[in-house]
Design a protein around this motif. Structure first.
Motif, PDB file in Angstrom:
ATOM      1  N   VAL A   1       0.865  -1.175   0.000  1.00 30.74           N
ATOM      2  CA  VAL A   1       0.000   0.000   0.000  1.00 30.74           C
ATOM      3  C   VAL A   1       0.904   1.229   0.000  1.00 30.74           C
ATOM      4  O   VAL A   1       1.615   1.477   0.969  1.00 30.74           O
ATOM      5  CB  VAL A   1      -0.943   0.021   1.222  1.00 30.74           C
ATOM      6  CG1 VAL A   1      -1.749   1.313   1.243  1.00 30.74           C
ATOM      7  CG2 VAL A   1      -1.875  -1.182   1.197  1.00 30.74           C
TER       8      VAL A   1
ATOM      9  N   LYS B   1      -2.485   5.596   4.514  1.00 27.48           N
ATOM     10  CA  LYS B   1      -1.922   4.232   4.445  1.00 27.48           C
ATOM     11  C   LYS B   1      -2.096   3.483   5.758  1.00 27.48           C
ATOM     12  O   LYS B   1      -2.554   2.350   5.789  1.00 27.48           O
ATOM     13  CB  LYS B   1      -0.401   4.277   4.168  1.00 27.48           C
ATOM     14  CG  LYS B   1       0.019   4.995   2.931  1.00 27.48           C
ATOM     15  CD  LYS B   1       1.538   4.899   2.765  1.00 27.48           C
ATOM     16  CE  LYS B   1       2.335   5.695   3.780  1.00 27.48           C
ATOM     17  NZ  LYS B   1       2.223   7.143   3.620  1.00 27.48           N
TER      18      LYS B   1
ATOM     19  N   ILE C   1      -0.200  -6.524   4.797  1.00 27.17           N
ATOM     20  CA  ILE C   1      -0.166  -5.188   4.188  1.00 27.17           C
ATOM     21  C   ILE C   1       1.165  -4.558   4.539  1.00 27.17           C
ATOM     22  O   ILE C   1       1.555  -4.499   5.714  1.00 27.17           O
ATOM     23  CB  ILE C   1      -1.338  -4.304   4.672  1.00 27.17           C
ATOM     24  CG1 ILE C   1      -2.612  -4.654   3.884  1.00 27.17           C
ATOM     25  CG2 ILE C   1      -1.001  -2.826   4.472  1.00 27.17           C
ATOM     26  CD1 ILE C   1      -3.767  -3.697   4.110  1.00 27.17           C
TER      27      ILE C   1
ATOM     28  N   THR D   1       3.072  -1.097   4.149  1.00 31.81           N
ATOM     29  CA  THR D   1       2.888   0.292   3.731  1.00 31.81           C
ATOM     30  C   THR D   1       4.224   0.883   3.316  1.00 31.81           C
ATOM     31  O   THR D   1       5.277   0.471   3.809  1.00 31.81           O
ATOM     32  CB  THR D   1       2.296   1.160   4.853  1.00 31.81           C
ATOM     33  OG1 THR D   1       3.223   1.192   5.931  1.00 31.81           O
ATOM     34  CG2 THR D   1       0.974   0.621   5.341  1.00 31.81           C
TER      35      THR D   1
ATOM     36  N   ILE E   1      -1.516  -1.326  -4.120  1.00 31.81           N
ATOM     37  CA  ILE E   1      -2.604  -0.351  -4.009  1.00 31.81           C
ATOM     38  C   ILE E   1      -1.974   1.011  -3.790  1.00 31.81           C
ATOM     39  O   ILE E   1      -1.052   1.157  -2.980  1.00 31.81           O
ATOM     40  CB  ILE E   1      -3.539  -0.707  -2.830  1.00 31.81           C
ATOM     41  CG1 ILE E   1      -4.323  -1.976  -3.161  1.00 31.81           C
ATOM     42  CG2 ILE E   1      -4.487   0.439  -2.515  1.00 31.81           C
ATOM     43  CD1 ILE E   1      -5.172  -2.483  -2.016  1.00 31.81           C
TER      44      ILE E   1
END
Lengths: 99, 485
Positions: free
Chosen positions: B37, B45, B172, B174, B196
């Motif tokens: 992300v 985020k 995830i 970031t 993303i």
């Protein structure tokens, strides 16, 4: 007798009996014997056995040597193969430009 | 590969629980794999990642580990409290574990070979403690500021992502957006499963957050930039439905409020959950026609939400009262709610989100936007069209009948003006005015009405003390021609 403030309380964090860990321990013993004879203690912490202990000293890289005493806390990461840098890290030698 | 239709792929997905995000990813993030992300500072985020963990723990029985390099648990808990998340409680319940890793380059000396096994051990320990299925690393690139040997660091990060995959952790990661790439340190090279991108833009003093699924290996995904909102309800990505045309078409009819107009619409009025466009030049009676529709809906006990882009509610109520349509009783009964806003106050996306929220809270049966053409002041025709598409999708899925008024300028040919939006409309009614002798003559006709036979007559109407009244067809033989579209 050496005053307690002069005592070096050292902790060596490792994860298992790896060659790196063994090298770090051997290097540490040699440096301490040469420069801190009689006024140091080494505690080896194996994070494989005690994973929770890594949190307190914010251990990330291994091996990590932590100088608990004298304060402030100092950290040296790696197999301690560069004696000069270890001495600088332990504040036993002044940091020189370029080091 | 078409991105229009959802793929029923074999790829397992972990729902984020974030409203809308699971729609544009057709189910969530790749299960057991890392997702990157990326975004600039303040792009959301961390909030997105924390939402993913919290929703996972609360709704999907998937505990999560948050390895944070930037904020401690108290600071994080403070940040997400406004979203309605209680991190401390989740930690106590062992559904979440936050491990704050503080790296200070100043207190670290590097000498000789090392690895990041300490990080692995801590993460492994944390995962085992709560039986985690989800992991968030926020923001692991911080390590590049703490450690000098980037060679070791890169090799170890590569190993870390592989390790997380082996343990089937939905993760995830970031990262701060870099100059030419998604991350400053090129992490996208190691995380190729899904990327993303978040963005926070300010254009002409109007700020909009946007999200885009840049990449999703093995899965189709919405490729557009979608606006999203962070508020008390957490993160909402819009649109929730624009990728699918799946709303049910009901055959239920709703009267227009004018029996004579219903007669022109196959005798029964509009379809429920359809879209109606009322277009015409200024002063032709578009708003009055809308008011009739609203009054009739309220009289049936239905709830109406009226978006005003030009007048204040008081002004509109007064004007309608003088035109013979009193809406005040319905306001008093709570069946009619106005939402007045200058279009120029926000960007289109913000308008969209506000409408979305207002509709979700009020749950109306009928929505009116008057005049929808005023939104052109804030965006280009294609922006407005795109926004309306999403509004309409949203309303249709909820079974809401929507009426839009559109102001046309006399210089333009009537039908040209709304070309952009008319195709979104199921029914299109044109209102015109012409000067005939000393009198202004108003006419209306049904230009189109999908799925029903409708009249081709041009009907004259007048304003009476009780609102609009369609005049009976003239002496000339009424045209019987009808057609079905």
């Amino acid at each position: 007798m050496t005053p307690p403030t002069d005592n070096f309380a050292l902790r060596l964090y490792v994860a298992g009996q790896t060659p790196k860990a063994a090298r770090a321990f051997a290097n540490l013993r040699r440096i301490c014997d040469e420069h801190l004879a009689g006024r140091y203690s080494i505690e080896v912490i194996d994070l494989i056995e005690n994973p929770a202990l890594g949190r307190g000293d914010q251990i990330l890289a291994l091996p990590t040597l932590v100088r608990r005493l004298p304060t402030p806390i100092k950290k040296i990461i790696g197999d301690l193969s560069n004696t000069e840098r270890v001495l600088v890290g332990l504040d036993l030698r002044p940091r020189r430009a370029g080091v | 590969m078409s991105t229009k239709k959802p793929a029923h792929s074999e790829l397992a997905k972990a729902p984020t629980g974030i409203s809308g995000l699971d729609d544009i990813t057709y189910g969530g993030l790749p299960q057991g794999r890392p997702t990157l992300v990326s975004g600039g500072p303040g792009s959301g985020k961390t909030l997105l990642g924390v939402s993913f963990l919290v929703e996972g723990a609360q709704r999907y029985d998937e505990p999560g580990v948050l390895l944070t390099f930037e904020e401690n648990v108290d600071e994080l808990a403070q940040d997400v409290r406004s979203l309605g998340y209680d991190l401390h409680k989740l930690c106590e319940e062992k559904k979440l574990l936050v491990d704050y890793i503080h790296v200070d380059r100043a207190e670290i000396e590097e000498t000789g070979e090392y690895d990041l096994e300490g990080l692995f051990v801590r993460l492994d320990h944390a995962i085992q403690q709560i039986g985690a299925k989800r992991v968030m690393l926020d923001t692991i690139e911080t390590l590049f500021g703490g450690l000098k040997d980037t060679g070791i660091l890169r090799a170890e990060l590569r190993r870390l992502f592989r390790w997380l995959r082996d343990r089937k952790m939905t993760t995830i990661v970031t990262a701060e957006r870099g100059e030419q790439q998604f991350t400053r340190q090129g992490l996208e090279e190691y995380i190729s499963d899904a990327v993303i991108s978040l963005d926070h833009r300010v254009h002409e003093q109007i700020s909009t957050r946007r999200i885009r699924v840049v990449k999703y290996r093995g899965s189709t995904h919405g490729t557009n930039e979608y606006p999203f909102l962070i508020d008390r309800g957490g993160i909402t990505v819009l649109p929730v439905t624009s990728l699918l045309l799946e709303h049910e078409a009901t055959s239920e009819r709703v009267p227009s409020g004018l029996p004579a107009l219903d007669e022109m619409l196959g005798g029964k009025g509009f379809y429920r959950a359809s879209t109606v466009l009322m277009s015409g030049t200024a002063g032709t009676g578009k708003t009055t026609l809308a008011a009739h529709f609203v009054a009739a809906a309220c009289a049936r006990g239905e709830k109406c939400l009226y978006f005003l882009f030009e007048e204040s509610p008081q002004q509109m109520l007064r004007n309608m009262r003088s035109a013979g349509v009193d809406l005040q009783p319905w306001v008093d009964k709570g069946l009619l709610q106005f939402h007045a806003d200058r279009p120029s106050r926000h960007g289109l996306e913000t308008h969209l989100l506000e409408m979305h929220h207002t509709v979700e809270v009020f749950e109306p049966d009928v929505v009116v936007m008057d005049p929808v053409t005023n939104l052109l002041a804030v965006g280009t025709s294609s922006d407005v069209r795109s926004m309306l598409t999403r509004v309409i999708d949203f309303l249709k899925t909820r079974g809401i009948t929507a009426m839009f008024t559109s102001l046309t300028t006399p210089t333009q040919t009537v039908e040209h003006t709304e070309t952009m939006i008319s195709s979104l409309m199921d029914t299109w009614i044109l209102v015109t005015a012409e000067t005939s002798g000393t009198r202004r003559k108003r006419n209306l006709f049904v230009l189109k009405s999908r799925g029903m036979p409708h009249s081709d007559d041009v009907r004259e109407f007048r304003f009476t003390s009780r609102g609009i009244s369609l005049l009976p067809l003239g002496k000339a033989p009424a045209r019987k021609r009808r057609r079905t579209q």
